[in-house]
Design a protein around this motif. Structure first.
Motif, short mmCIF file in Angstrom:
data_model
loop_
_atom_site.label_atom_id
_atom_site.label_comp_id
_atom_site.label_asym_id
_atom_site.label_seq_id
_atom_site.Cartn_x
_atom_site.Cartn_y
_atom_site.Cartn_z
N GLY A 1 -55.97 159.04 12.80
CA GLY A 1 -54.89 160.11 12.39
C GLY A 1 -55.61 160.82 12.32
O GLY A 1 -54.45 162.22 11.74
N THR A 2 -56.83 161.94 13.03
CA THR A 2 -56.68 163.27 12.58
C THR A 2 -57.60 164.12 14.21
O THR A 2 -57.73 162.88 14.91
CB THR A 2 -58.35 163.47 11.87
OG1 THR A 2 -59.30 162.30 12.31
CG2 THR A 2 -57.88 162.86 10.30
N ASP B 1 -51.16 159.60 26.82
CA ASP B 1 -51.32 160.57 25.28
C ASP B 1 -52.19 159.96 24.34
O ASP B 1 -51.94 158.66 24.36
CB ASP B 1 -49.54 160.56 25.31
CG ASP B 1 -49.24 161.48 26.90
OD1 ASP B 1 -49.77 161.95 27.21
OD2 ASP B 1 -47.80 161.57 26.84
N ILE B 2 -52.15 160.88 23.42
CA ILE B 2 -52.53 160.78 22.57
C ILE B 2 -51.88 161.77 20.87
O ILE B 2 -51.60 163.17 21.43
CB ILE B 2 -54.31 161.16 21.84
CG1 ILE B 2 -54.48 160.53 22.71
CG2 ILE B 2 -54.84 161.03 20.46
CD1 ILE B 2 -56.74 160.73 23.17
N TYR C 1 -62.56 147.30 13.44
CA TYR C 1 -63.47 147.32 15.07
C TYR C 1 -63.93 148.46 15.37
O TYR C 1 -64.60 148.29 16.42
CB TYR C 1 -62.35 147.30 15.35
CG TYR C 1 -61.71 145.56 15.72
CD1 TYR C 1 -61.78 144.02 15.80
CD2 TYR C 1 -60.14 145.43 14.34
CE1 TYR C 1 -61.39 143.61 15.27
CE2 TYR C 1 -59.72 144.43 14.54
CZ TYR C 1 -59.93 143.09 14.17
OH TYR C 1 -59.35 142.33 13.71
N GLY C 2 -63.67 149.67 15.25
CA GLY C 2 -64.23 150.89 15.32
C GLY C 2 -63.38 151.84 16.44
O GLY C 2 -62.49 150.71 17.16
N LEU C 3 -62.98 152.53 17.13
CA LEU C 3 -62.57 153.67 17.18
C LEU C 3 -62.68 153.04 18.84
O LEU C 3 -62.21 153.02 19.14
CB LEU C 3 -62.20 155.11 17.15
CG LEU C 3 -61.62 155.54 15.44
CD1 LEU C 3 -61.89 156.66 15.41
CD2 LEU C 3 -60.18 154.98 15.30
N ALA D 1 -61.14 162.66 20.37
CA ALA D 1 -62.78 162.61 21.69
C ALA D 1 -62.97 161.46 21.49
O ALA D 1 -63.30 160.68 22.55
CB ALA D 1 -63.36 163.50 20.34
N GLN D 2 -62.94 160.37 19.87
CA GLN D 2 -63.23 159.47 19.95
C GLN D 2 -62.98 157.63 20.42
O GLN D 2 -64.18 157.39 21.25
CB GLN D 2 -63.34 158.52 18.04
CG GLN D 2 -64.15 159.77 17.28
CD GLN D 2 -64.19 159.66 16.07
OE1 GLN D 2 -64.90 158.19 15.69
NE2 GLN D 2 -64.78 160.20 14.60
#
Length: 346
Positions: free
Chosen positions: A62-63, A78-79, A37-39, A68-69
């Motif tokens: 994941g990384t 939060d991420i 689906y895309g980030l 940013a994406q």
């Protein structure tokens, strides 16, 4: 010309909402190609889930570059970064107050402290996955090295198949909580296993989910390719880059989608049963004979590739009389975690 993913958006969002309701502590995972689906789209959908359920306050990526994406896609919570931080990575992420970094080695724990003594981190434990993690025998050394780090929890990434996955989670959780009481972040437990463990521990629990969340309702989506061109061919005629002989009369059908989309570039399969191994063996034998079944369905059947896919298109063979026309869309079975579509509808 396009390889298209069509979504029944209303039905998909109903599935996402129901899944979130049944998974307390859910942390959606958006990584790689965004499960097809895309980030950016997954960031949008997670934001919608959070509006409905404020307990969804964290998104996993994941990384580091994916941070940013998903932010560009509209995620402002939060991420947590799943790939462990190391001293070879950039330091900015440890100063970002909305980012939680994973630490999986003692050396990297010390390095993170030197960059930002109050960085937000989760500590990953080594499981039978044997991929990343702090060994259980090192837990006694960890507590004295945490200093002022903001430990957001212990993360336990379990295998997808194991004889006693819940037992492994229990044992690791007990060792971790004896070292330091902090939330447990878990992956790859069933709903029942997760509920059982939640009831046994007295700390908050988080369940990280990607595939079952985003790809758990297959009837809400379909992937199609467009017929770009078609040509009648005769038995024995040589065609394509590699001039292969046609086995019988029929049609060469040119369809959208090629190696640039990930068509026929599959990840290794986890063939664990005799039936799965037999299918893998049969597929390998056909390919050795120059016959490779394509993921394209034309006239009700999957058809064979004429030759390996091209960058943006593929040639498949349709025996007998033609039953499709240029411009038609045909189903194509793809693994969305390894394929990039040209167009998303819905």
């Amino acid at each position: 010309m396009s390889l298209a993913l069509t979504i029944d958006t209303e039905a998909w969002r109903t599935h996402l909402a129901n899944f979130a309701d049944e998974a307390p502590g859910l942390v959606p995972v958006a990584k790689g190609n965004g499960y097809g689906y895309g980030l950016g789209r997954l960031a949008q959908e997670t934001s919608l889930l959070a509006e409905r359920n404020p307990a969804i306050d964290t998104l996993a990526v994941g990384t580091q570059p994916e941070i940013a994406q998903v932010r560009a896609g509209g995620w402002h919570g939060d991420i947590v970064v799943l790939t462990p931080w190391s001293r070879f990575d950039g330091e900015e992420v440890l100063h970002d107050e909305r980012v939680i970094s994973t630490i999986a080695r003692l050396d990297d724990l010390a390095a993170a402290q030197s960059v930002n003594p109050r960085a937000r981190v989760v500590l990953e434990l080594m499981t039978s996955m044997r991929r990343h993690g702090l060994p259980v025998e090192d837990l006694g050394r960890i507590s004295e090295r945490l200093g002022d780090l903001q430990v957001e929890g212990w993360t336990i990434h379990l295998p997808m198949v194991a004889q006693d996955r819940l037992g492994e989670a229990r044992a690791l959780a007990a060792g971790a909580l004896a070292t330091r009481r902090a939330p447990l972040w878990l992956s790859h437990l069933t709903a029942q296993e997760y509920d059982t463990l939640r009831g046994e521990v007295s700390v908050p629990t988080r369940l990280r989910v990607g595939t079952k969340l985003w790809l758990g309702a297959p009837k809400t989506r379909r992937t199609t390719a467009r017929v770009l061109d078609m040509h009648p061919v005769h038995r024995g005629e040589r065609i394509g880059y590699w001039q292969r002989r046609m086995p019988t009369d029929g049609w060469v059908v040119v369809v959208s989608g090629g190696t640039a989309n990930g068509i026929a570039l599959e990840a290794p399969t986890a063939a664990s049963t005799m039936r799965q191994r037999a299918i893998t063996l049969a597929s390998g034998s056909m390919e050795a004979a120059g016959l490779a079944l394509s993921p394209y369905t034309i006239a009700g059947k999957k058809r064979f590739f004429v030759e390996p896919p091209h960058m943006q298109s593929s040639l498949v063979f349709l025996p007998g009389a033609g039953s499709v026309a240029v411009g038609d869309e045909v189903p194509v079975q793809v693994r969305l975690t390894t394929v990039t579509v040209d167009e998303i509808r819905g």
